[in-house]
Scaffold this active site. Structure first.
Site, PDB file in Angstrom:
ATOM      1  N   SER A 156      17.664  -8.524 -50.769  1.00 36.95           N
ATOM      2  CA  SER A 156      16.821  -9.373 -51.629  1.00 36.95           C
ATOM      3  C   SER A 156      17.413  -9.536 -53.030  1.00 36.95           C
ATOM      4  CB  SER A 156      15.398  -8.813 -51.719  1.00 36.95           C
ATOM      5  OG  SER A 156      15.390  -7.546 -52.347  1.00 36.95           O
ATOM      6  N   HIS A 157      18.288  -8.612 -53.470  1.00 31.95           N
ATOM      7  CA  HIS A 157      18.831  -8.697 -54.831  1.00 31.95           C
ATOM      8  C   HIS A 157      20.358  -8.661 -54.877  1.00 31.95           C
ATOM      9  CE1 HIS A 157      14.631  -8.337 -55.682  1.00 31.95           C
ATOM     10  NE2 HIS A 157      14.894  -8.749 -56.904  1.00 31.95           N
ATOM     11  N   GLU A 215      11.789 -10.428 -51.172  1.00 33.37           N
ATOM     12  CA  GLU A 215      11.568 -10.089 -49.762  1.00 33.37           C
ATOM     13  C   GLU A 215      10.715 -11.181 -49.105  1.00 33.37           C
ATOM     14  OE1 GLU A 215      12.818  -7.748 -46.957  1.00 33.37           O
ATOM     15  OE2 GLU A 215      13.185  -7.118 -49.005  1.00 33.37           O
TER      16      GLU A 215
HETATM   17  P1  NDP Z   1      12.133  -1.258 -51.071  1.00 32.45           P
HETATM   18  O1  NDP Z   1      10.763  -1.280 -50.552  1.00 32.45           O
HETATM   19  O2  NDP Z   1      13.209  -1.859 -50.238  1.00 32.45           O
HETATM   20  O3  NDP Z   1      12.614   0.217 -51.419  1.00 32.45           O
HETATM   21  C1  NDP Z   1      11.987   0.940 -52.416  1.00 32.45           C
HETATM   22  C2  NDP Z   1      12.592   2.296 -52.617  1.00 32.45           C
HETATM   23  O4  NDP Z   1      12.037   3.146 -51.629  1.00 32.45           O
HETATM   24  C3  NDP Z   1      14.100   2.392 -52.472  1.00 32.45           C
HETATM   25  O5  NDP Z   1      14.566   3.340 -53.399  1.00 32.45           O
HETATM   26  C4  NDP Z   1      14.245   2.851 -51.010  1.00 32.45           C
HETATM   27  O6  NDP Z   1      15.441   3.537 -50.741  1.00 32.45           O
HETATM   28  C5  NDP Z   1      13.064   3.754 -50.862  1.00 32.45           C
HETATM   29  N1  NDP Z   1      12.630   3.898 -49.483  1.00 32.45           N
HETATM   30  C6  NDP Z   1      12.440   2.915 -48.573  1.00 32.45           C
HETATM   31  N2  NDP Z   1      12.033   3.458 -47.395  1.00 32.45           N
HETATM   32  C7  NDP Z   1      11.979   4.797 -47.579  1.00 32.45           C
HETATM   33  C8  NDP Z   1      11.636   5.896 -46.737  1.00 32.45           C
HETATM   34  N3  NDP Z   1      11.267   5.712 -45.482  1.00 32.45           N
HETATM   35  N4  NDP Z   1      11.696   7.133 -47.277  1.00 32.45           N
HETATM   36  C9  NDP Z   1      12.076   7.333 -48.550  1.00 32.45           C
HETATM   37  N5  NDP Z   1      12.407   6.339 -49.389  1.00 32.45           N
HETATM   38  C10 NDP Z   1      12.359   5.071 -48.903  1.00 32.45           C
HETATM   39  O7  NDP Z   1      12.158  -1.940 -52.528  1.00 32.45           O
HETATM   40  P2  NDP Z   1      11.486  -3.284 -53.031  1.00 32.45           P
HETATM   41  O8  NDP Z   1      11.641  -4.325 -51.970  1.00 32.45           O
HETATM   42  O9  NDP Z   1      10.160  -3.006 -53.579  1.00 32.45           O
HETATM   43  O10 NDP Z   1      12.492  -3.633 -54.228  1.00 32.45           O
HETATM   44  C11 NDP Z   1      13.833  -3.999 -53.906  1.00 32.45           C
HETATM   45  C12 NDP Z   1      14.586  -4.274 -55.184  1.00 32.45           C
HETATM   46  O11 NDP Z   1      14.026  -5.391 -55.830  1.00 32.45           O
HETATM   47  C13 NDP Z   1      14.563  -3.143 -56.208  1.00 32.45           C
HETATM   48  O12 NDP Z   1      15.904  -2.812 -56.500  1.00 32.45           O
HETATM   49  C14 NDP Z   1      13.874  -3.734 -57.424  1.00 32.45           C
HETATM   50  O13 NDP Z   1      14.401  -3.350 -58.680  1.00 32.45           O
HETATM   51  C15 NDP Z   1      14.100  -5.213 -57.217  1.00 32.45           C
HETATM   52  N6  NDP Z   1      13.056  -5.981 -57.878  1.00 32.45           N
HETATM   53  C16 NDP Z   1      13.367  -6.614 -59.047  1.00 32.45           C
HETATM   54  C17 NDP Z   1      12.387  -7.311 -59.723  1.00 32.45           C
HETATM   55  C18 NDP Z   1      12.661  -7.947 -61.036  1.00 32.45           C
HETATM   56  O14 NDP Z   1      11.749  -8.480 -61.626  1.00 32.45           O
HETATM   57  N7  NDP Z   1      13.856  -7.926 -61.549  1.00 32.45           N
HETATM   58  C19 NDP Z   1      11.025  -7.430 -59.201  1.00 32.45           C
HETATM   59  C20 NDP Z   1      10.815  -6.706 -57.972  1.00 32.45           C
HETATM   60  C21 NDP Z   1      11.810  -6.017 -57.334  1.00 32.45           C
HETATM   61  P3  NDP Z   1      16.594   2.768 -49.886  1.00 32.45           P
HETATM   62  O15 NDP Z   1      17.048   1.637 -50.783  1.00 32.45           O
HETATM   63  O16 NDP Z   1      17.633   3.797 -49.656  1.00 32.45           O
HETATM   64  O17 NDP Z   1      15.955   2.283 -48.624  1.00 32.45           O
HETATM   65  O1  PYC Z   2      11.977  -9.929 -56.093  1.00 34.83           O
HETATM   66  O2  PYC Z   2      10.094  -9.767 -57.171  1.00 34.83           O
HETATM   67  C1  PYC Z   2      11.294 -10.046 -57.129  1.00 34.83           C
HETATM   68  C2  PYC Z   2      11.980 -10.509 -58.344  1.00 34.83           C
HETATM   69  C3  PYC Z   2      11.429 -10.999 -59.469  1.00 34.83           C
HETATM   70  C4  PYC Z   2      12.452 -11.285 -60.323  1.00 34.83           C
HETATM   71  C5  PYC Z   2      13.603 -10.953 -59.718  1.00 34.83           C
HETATM   72  N1  PYC Z   2      13.291 -10.477 -58.504  1.00 34.83           N
END
Ligand code: NDP
Ligand code: PYC
Length: 339
Positions: free
Chosen positions: A47-48, A189
């Site tokens: 996703s990123h 996502e």
């Molecule tokens: P995920 O749900 O994919 O993962 C969240 C965290 O939980 C990760 O560190 C992951 O580790 C861990 N994890 C997942 N499954 C397990 C498990 N079964 N047991 C233990 N740990 C687990 O993340 P999101 O989809 O919520 O976010 C993805 C990315 O999007 C992030 O890097 C976030 O910074 C980015 N994002 C950026 C935004 C922005 O505004 N700039 C806004 C929202 C999100 P692992 O990766 O090893 O699976």
């Molecule tokens: O995946 O929620 C997101 C997001 C917001 C800004 C960048 N990524």
């Protein structure tokens, strides 16, 4: 993955750099953005990784962002470092501020980097890992756009508001790091589900009438849900306050208004906090490290995995085989960004 193509790490960089240059990003921003996208793609963060090039280019296309602005630092003797991105993508400002954050955390035990006036599209863990590599514990947070309904609400008020934490582990190959949206799903996502035409799981989103939906298009026209009900909602509000008003910057509601409904990267601030375990443990760092390691050992002994383990494994695998895989459809659409 079916219908995939393989790209070497340098092909990923070249693809990102060429597209960013084509759209007028300044040299240093091209470098910083391409490095971030390649770092995320190497860890299979779909996703990123390269997918976020769409958001970067949409940000350029809208014409509000400063594509080549250089960050301006405000430094004094305190534990607060301020980096004004000047309306550019956040990454250059973060990179300019991080060395000062590290120095201040060592000097004071705790320090804060406030990044202001930036467009933000990226994952937070690469910056967290730069701090854990310096032996510091760290937190980072950003708001986004008001796509997420508060628990009990029916329309967007909060951002997807990621929260990331890192803990250095001198005796282990990798630090402890988590980084997740406080929404049930990241926006990226949901966008990937929409691209794939797949239904969302239950409990992730509401449609425009405030009713639960599993249709990703309806979710994007409606509102997303926070994770963990009222608990995620409270954490999301904390992110708004800490990375918004606390540092004199915008909330996700403000960012949404600023973007006038266009699909550019959210515009706001970012807060990064660093903690020096040597200073804060009162000189007992070895004992503290050992105590933390006993906790990690117990978690592993129960067969539970730590966050970031999937990511670290993906990085090792992709580095060893020398390529990452992305779908042919994504590759085709990325190439079309230069048309
Ligand atoms: P995920 O749900 O994919 O993962 C969240 C965290 O939980 C990760 O560190 C992951 O580790 C861990 N994890 C997942 N499954 C397990 C498990 N079964 N047991 C233990 N740990 C687990 O993340 P999101 O989809 O919520 O976010 C993805 C990315 O999007 C992030 O890097 C976030 O910074 C980015 N994002 C950026 C935004 C922005 O505004 N700039 C806004 C929202 C999100 P692992 O990766 O090893 O699976
Ligand atoms: O995946 O929620 C997101 C997001 C917001 C800004 C960048 N990524």
């Amino acid at each position: 993955m079916s219908d995939t193509i393989r790209l070497t790490p340098s092909e990923v960089r070249t693809l990102a750099e060429g597209t960013l240059k084509h759209w007028g990003f300044g040299f240093d921003h091209v470098d910083a953005i391409a490095a971030m996208l390649a770092t995320c793609q190497l860890d299979d963060c779909q996703s990123h990784g390269l997918f976020r090039l769409f958001m970067c280019i949409e940000t350029a296309r809208q014409g509000r962002a400063a594509l080549a602005a250089e960050p301006v630092l405000t430094l004094d003797e305190s534990a607060v470092v301020r980096a004004d991105a000047g309306g550019a993508i956040s990454l250059r400002a973060v990179q300019a501020g991080l060395p000062h954050l590290v120095e201040r955390a060592r000097r004071h035990g705790v320090a804060v980097l406030a990044v202001n006036h930036c467009y933000h599209f990226s994952a937070l863990w690469p910056e967290i890992e730069q701090l854990t590599a310096q032996g510091l514990a760290a937190f980072s947070m950003v708001p986004s756009h008001a796509w997420v309904a508060p628990a009990g609400g029916t329309r967007g008020a909060l951002g997807t508001n990621p929260l990331a934490f890192g803990w250095p582990r001198p005796a282990a190959p990798e630090p402890f790091v988590f980084d997740f949206a406080t929404s049930a799903f990241a926006r990226g996502e949901i966008e990937l589900y929409a691209r794939a035409g797949r239904p969302l799981p239950e409990g992730v989103a509401l449609d425009a009438a405030g009713q639960p939906t599993t249709d990703p298009q309806a979710a994007m026209a409606g509102a997303m849900c926070t994770f963990g009900g009222y608990k995620g909602s409270a954490l999301s509000i904390m992110v708004e306050l800490m990375a918004g008003p606390l540092i004199g910057d915008l909330t996700s509601l403000d960012s949404m208004a600023h973007s006038q409904g266009q699909p550019e990267a959210p515009c706001h601030g970012q807060i990064i906090m660093a903690f020096d375990p040597e200073r804060l443990s009162g000189g007992a760092q070895e004992e503290s490290d050992a105590r933390a390691e006993r906790l990690f050992a117990e978690i592993g002994a129960q067969g539970a995995r730590l966050p970031s383990q999937r990511r670290f494994a993906a990085r090792a695998r992709n580095l060893e085989r020398g390529y990452v895989e992305i779908s042919e459809a994504l590759h085709r659409d990325l190439l079309a960004l230069r048309d």
